[in-house]
Design an enzyme around this catalytic site. Structure first.
Site, short mmCIF file in Angstrom:
data_model
loop_
_atom_site.label_atom_id
_atom_site.label_comp_id
_atom_site.label_asym_id
_atom_site.label_seq_id
_atom_site.Cartn_x
_atom_site.Cartn_y
_atom_site.Cartn_z
N GLY A 225 37.99 31.55 29.35
CA GLY A 225 38.72 30.54 28.96
C GLY A 225 38.05 29.10 29.40
N THR A 226 37.53 29.14 30.42
CA THR A 226 36.74 27.76 30.75
C THR A 226 35.79 27.46 29.82
OG1 THR A 226 37.28 28.05 33.13
CG2 THR A 226 35.70 26.45 32.70
N ASN B 248 50.10 27.35 33.36
CA ASN B 248 49.84 28.55 34.04
C ASN B 248 50.73 28.75 35.65
OD1 ASN B 248 47.92 26.42 34.35
ND2 ASN B 248 47.30 27.30 36.32
N GLN C 37 47.25 31.16 28.84
CA GLN C 37 48.48 31.86 29.41
C GLN C 37 49.41 32.38 28.40
OE1 GLN C 37 48.99 32.80 32.55
NE2 GLN C 37 47.22 31.67 33.61
N SER D 227 41.39 33.86 26.93
CA SER D 227 40.65 34.54 28.06
C SER D 227 40.94 35.97 28.19
CB SER D 227 40.93 33.76 29.31
OG SER D 227 40.16 34.32 30.45
N GLY D 228 40.23 37.14 28.29
CA GLY D 228 40.43 38.39 28.03
C GLY D 228 41.33 38.89 29.57
N THR E 60 22.92 36.44 23.92
CA THR E 60 23.42 37.72 23.49
C THR E 60 24.75 38.09 23.80
OG1 THR E 60 21.12 38.47 23.58
CG2 THR E 60 22.61 40.31 23.67
N CYS F 54 45.53 24.93 50.25
CA CYS F 54 45.30 24.34 51.64
C CYS F 54 43.85 23.80 51.37
CB CYS F 54 44.98 25.31 52.65
SG CYS F 54 44.62 24.80 54.51
C1 LIG Z 1 45.88 27.54 31.31
C2 LIG Z 1 44.46 27.97 31.75
N1 LIG Z 1 43.50 27.66 30.99
C3 LIG Z 1 42.24 28.15 31.39
C4 LIG Z 1 42.18 29.01 32.40
C5 LIG Z 1 40.58 29.31 32.63
O1 LIG Z 1 40.31 30.53 32.22
P1 LIG Z 1 39.04 31.46 32.84
O2 LIG Z 1 39.64 31.93 34.18
O3 LIG Z 1 38.96 32.64 31.82
O4 LIG Z 1 38.00 30.44 32.86
C6 LIG Z 1 43.03 29.44 33.16
C7 LIG Z 1 43.06 30.40 34.20
O5 LIG Z 1 43.66 30.71 35.20
C8 LIG Z 1 44.37 29.06 32.70
O6 LIG Z 1 45.54 29.48 33.15
#
Ligand SMILES: Cc1ncc(COP(=O)(O)O)c(C=O)c1O
Length: 394
Positions: A73-74, A152, A180, A200-201, A238, A326
């Site tokens: 996802g990032t 999230n 999410q 994100s998978g 790839t 923390c």
């Molecule tokens: C709202 C949201 N965006 C992006 C991400 C990032 O996804 P990934 O862990 O696949 O990089 C997360 C992961 O917790 C998320 O909750």
């Protein structure tokens, strides 16, 4: 005897579904061909990958040609945001919200560092943005608006259809971080006027390390990863065939389970939430209960610290998350709860419980038995318990 694990942290990551693992195994064993190679052995990997593209597209209401596989996802978020600015170098303004995942907040900080202007939309006490503020913030200089579909931490769902429509009216590219939301609520890109979507998978029972960036045809875009011609020249490297196959299978399963998510899982979440509010005084729900993911509750218990709750829950075999982390010896409430103005003594005692299709009624009953006792134990030793409200930190 080992206490059985009760996993209530599905917004952090999910178990790989058995069907997903089964679908992946042939491509980890014998089907290792490079999907870009010309011989028929590799053609099988290519075919499997294209099936996964169709499965992901079907879940989202997209065309398979608009699905680009990424590593997470990032990466999808970063590629959308950077890709939009690269394609429109004259634009120097980015809009997002204060409660985004760090994947997007960090992109905002990076763009600021590069001299761009960034607007972080405020949220109200429920964690909701104001569409008026979004509308007022957009200028001809705005390169992209990036908003999350669902938060999230709290599960709050943003009014994405309305926000995307406003951006479209102004001719501004719109990206949604739906990491999410996908698999938990229905999403239909055929009727949602947005340019990009990230998923994100590992949030929907596929493994970690695979994601999707949806890019609507015609959306301004330049690739972030450059090199080979994979993914139609939109993402070099790839492809991770076994994980992509797993993601495809997970998408098909998610489509089958979405009804269950919105009935059985929602009922279990509501049972957990109302049971906790009944059993524990001075507790509150964080988030917008009228517009929220069906699997998530974020609940704050006054006078106690979230991390202490997590440690005691862990001893009972229950996995959850807290809204405070923390940092350098002090417990800082999350940027999400802070932006919502959750008071200090509540923000510190927040716990996120997130369910999945595998959560059972017995697990919810056990949590309802354990968590109130944990809070009672911690309140007995809380340094804040006997302080008047105006003597507590702000
Ligand atoms: C709202 C949201 N965006 C992006 C991400 C990032 O996804 P990934 O862990 O696949 O990089 C997360 C992961 O917790 C998320 O909750």
């Amino acid at each position: 005897m080992k206490t059985p694990l009760i996993y209530l942290d599905n917004n952090a990551t999910t178990a790989v579904a058995p069907e997903v693992l089964e679908a992946m195994l042939p491509y980890l064993r014998d089907g290792y061909g490079n999907p870009s190679s010309m011989y028929s052995f590799a053609g099988a990997a290519h075919k499997a990958m294209e099936k996964a593209r169709e499965q992901a597209a079907a879940l989202l209401g997209a065309n398979p040609g608009e699905i680009v596989f990424t590593s997470c996802g990032t990466e999808s978020d970063a590629t959308a945001i950077l890709g939009a600015f690269e394609a429109q170098p004259e634009k120097r303004h980015f809009i997002t919200s204060r409660v985004e995942h760090s994947a997007v907040i960090a992109m905002g900080q990076y763009l600021e560092h590069r001299g761009l202007r960034v607007t972080y939309l405020d949220v109200d006490e429920k964690g909701q943005i104001s569409l008026d503020q979004l509308e007022a913030a957009m200028t001809p200089d705005t390169g992209i608006v990036s908003l999350m579909y669902a938060n999230n931490e709290t599960g709050t769902i943003f009014p994405i259809a309305e926000a995307a429509a406003l951006a479209k009216e102004r001719g501004v590219v719109f990206h949604v971080d739906a990491v999410q939301a996908v698999g938990k609520i229905p999403i239909n890109l055929a009727t949602l006027p947005l340019g990009y979507l990230a998923m994100s998978g590992h949030k929907l029972h596929a493994p970690k390390g695979v994601g999707v960036l949806y890019i609507r045809r015609g959306t301004p875009f330049r690739p972030f990863l450059r090199g080979g011609h994979q993914e139609g020249g939109r993402r070099a490297g790839t492809e991770n065939v076994p994980y992509i196959v797993g993601l495809g299978a997970a998408c098909e399963l998610a489509a089958q389970h979405i009804q269950d998510e919105n009935t059985r899982v929602r009922r279990l979440r509501d049972k957990l939430e109302t049971g906790l509010l009944r059993a524990v005084s001075e507790a509150r729900i964080n988030g917008d209960v009228t517009s929220r993911l069906p699997n998530t509750t974020n609940i704050s218990f006054k006078y106690v610290e979230g991390e202490a709750i997590l440690l005691l829950l862990d001893q009972e075999g229950i996995c959850a998350s807290s809204g405070s982390a923390c940092t350098s010896g002090s417990l800082e409430p999350s940027h999400v709860l802070r932006s919502m103005g959750v008071p200090f003594t509540y923000a510190h005692g927040s716990v996120r419980l997130s369910l999945s299709r595998y959560t059972t009624e017995a697990e919810i009953d056990k949590t309802l038995d354990v968590l109130p006792k944990v809070i009672a134990r911690l309140r007995e030793i809380s340094p804040y318990r006997d302080l008047a409200d105006d003597a507590l930190p702000a």
